[in-house]
Design a protein around this motif. Structure first.
Motif: not given
Length: 364
Positions: A246, A249-250, A253, A332, A335-337, A339-340
């Motif tokens: 995560a 990814d940040l 982004e 954020v 939330n990514k975690c 999904d992973i």
């Protein structure tokens, strides 16, 4: 990073608290109950009748898990007393964690704890077996890598899922880029640095506890670990790999700086039984009564939310210290975690290894 001044589990009893997101840890406490029972029974049989028993729960956090091991220990001694026709001794219980721990929630749960102790003494249709136990509880704030108690005060020490936390992030791991822990992709120098830091910390822990325990005093310690020297801990991977992904990814982004992520590492290490044995024997204050691994499987939820929450309540204080106190950013990240966990790790077989060691203090 001064871990003792930063690390704490998320306080309170709300949906985002450690108290509501620690079923994983509770499962481990229940799974190791028979080992703890055997150790406390052997200790009790070695004591003089009527002697006050002093118990320390180290890394107690807050919530229901805080009192679960203590209740189990008192229940086991109650059964010993019943079988031998003896009166329950008095108990002095010390609940220890770092200064940032939510001790207020612990103290608010004390009336419920004492009420549960009374219920333990009820036998259906017979009323009380004997008076409820006199149990005096105190909170002790401080790192268990320092002295916490007077000399030869304690009879029994219990700790579950706390001793994998190090006193500091190891020195010399600046090249641990692309991850945030001792991972399979980490350079060998990083793995060695984590191992050496754990060795220093655990030896320090043993030294101070040996000064605080009576002769013949006992400890039962449970840690997330690994089977042997050739495998890394799946518990660490479960907790931290989604978080590492995560954060990367940040960076992609543009929400956080790559250098900020590269300089962040968790002060966490999961040992093998061989490492535990080596350190205990080298330090020399204790004999090993039992050393083994126990495995259990973690079933993922479909959404991954629960898993992300369980990591958030543990890791967010460290993240905030390093990346800043930004609630939106933390939302954020986790939330990514979620999904992973749901889309990647849910498809894997998640068997977790725990290392349990039962120790007896040697005679001075």
């Amino acid at each position: 990073m001064e871990v003792a001044n930063v690390l704490h589990m998320t306080e309170g009893i709300g949906d985002c608290s450690y108290a509501k997101n620690s079923l994983f840890q509770q499962k481990v406490i229940l799974m190791t109950k028979s080992i703890t029972d055997e150790a406390i029974s052997a200790l009790y049989r070695s004591l003089s009748t009527g002697e006050t028993i002093c118990i320390a729960e180290l890394g107690c956090s807050s919530g229901p898990n805080t009192f679960l091991p203590v209740s189990q220990l008192i229940q086991t001694i109650r059964e010993e007393c019943t079988s031998n026709g003896q009166q329950l001794p008095e108990f002095h219980v010390f609940l220890n964690d770092l200064p940032g721990n939510d001790f207020n929630t612990i103290f608010r749960l004390l009336p419920t704890f004492h009420e549960d102790l009374k219920k333990q003494n009820m036998r259906s249709g017979d009323g009380l077996l004997f008076d409820p136990p006199n149990c005096f509880v105190a909170g002790v704030a401080g790192s268990f890598y320092t002295r916490l108690f007077p000399s030869k005060k304690l009879h029994f020490v219990h700790s579950s899922y706390s001793l994998h936390w190090l006193s500091q992030v190891p020195d010399g791991i600046e090249n641990n880029k692309g991850t945030i822990y001792a991972a399979s992709t980490s350079p060998s120098s990083v793995l060695k640095a984590y191992s050496k830091q754990y060795e220093r910390d655990f030896a320090t822990f043993l030294k101070y506890r040996s000064e605080e325990l009576v002769e013949g005093g006992r400890m039962v310690l449970t840690m997330p670990g690994r089977e042997n020297e050739h495998h890394l801990s799946n518990v660490c991977r479960f907790m931290l790999e989604p978080l590492a992904i995560a954060l990367k990814d940040l960076v992609t982004e543009g929400l956080i700086e790559e250098e900020k992520v590269n300089s962040f590492n968790f002060p966490l290490y999961c040992p093998s039984p061989a490492e535990i044995k080596y350190i205990v024997e080298k330090e020399g204050s204790f004999t090993i009564d039992l050393l083994k691994t126990l495995e259990h499987q973690m079933d993922f939820s479909c959404e991954g939310y629960n898993e992300a929450q369980s990591v958030r309540v543990v890791g967010q204080p460290l993240l905030v210290r390093h990346f800043g106190d930004d609630d939106k950013l933390m939302d954020v990240v986790f939330n990514k975690c979620s999904d992973i966990y749901a889309n990647i790790m849910a498809n894997e077989k998640n068997i977790f290894t725990n290392v349990i060691v039962s120790l007896i203090k040697r005679n001075d």
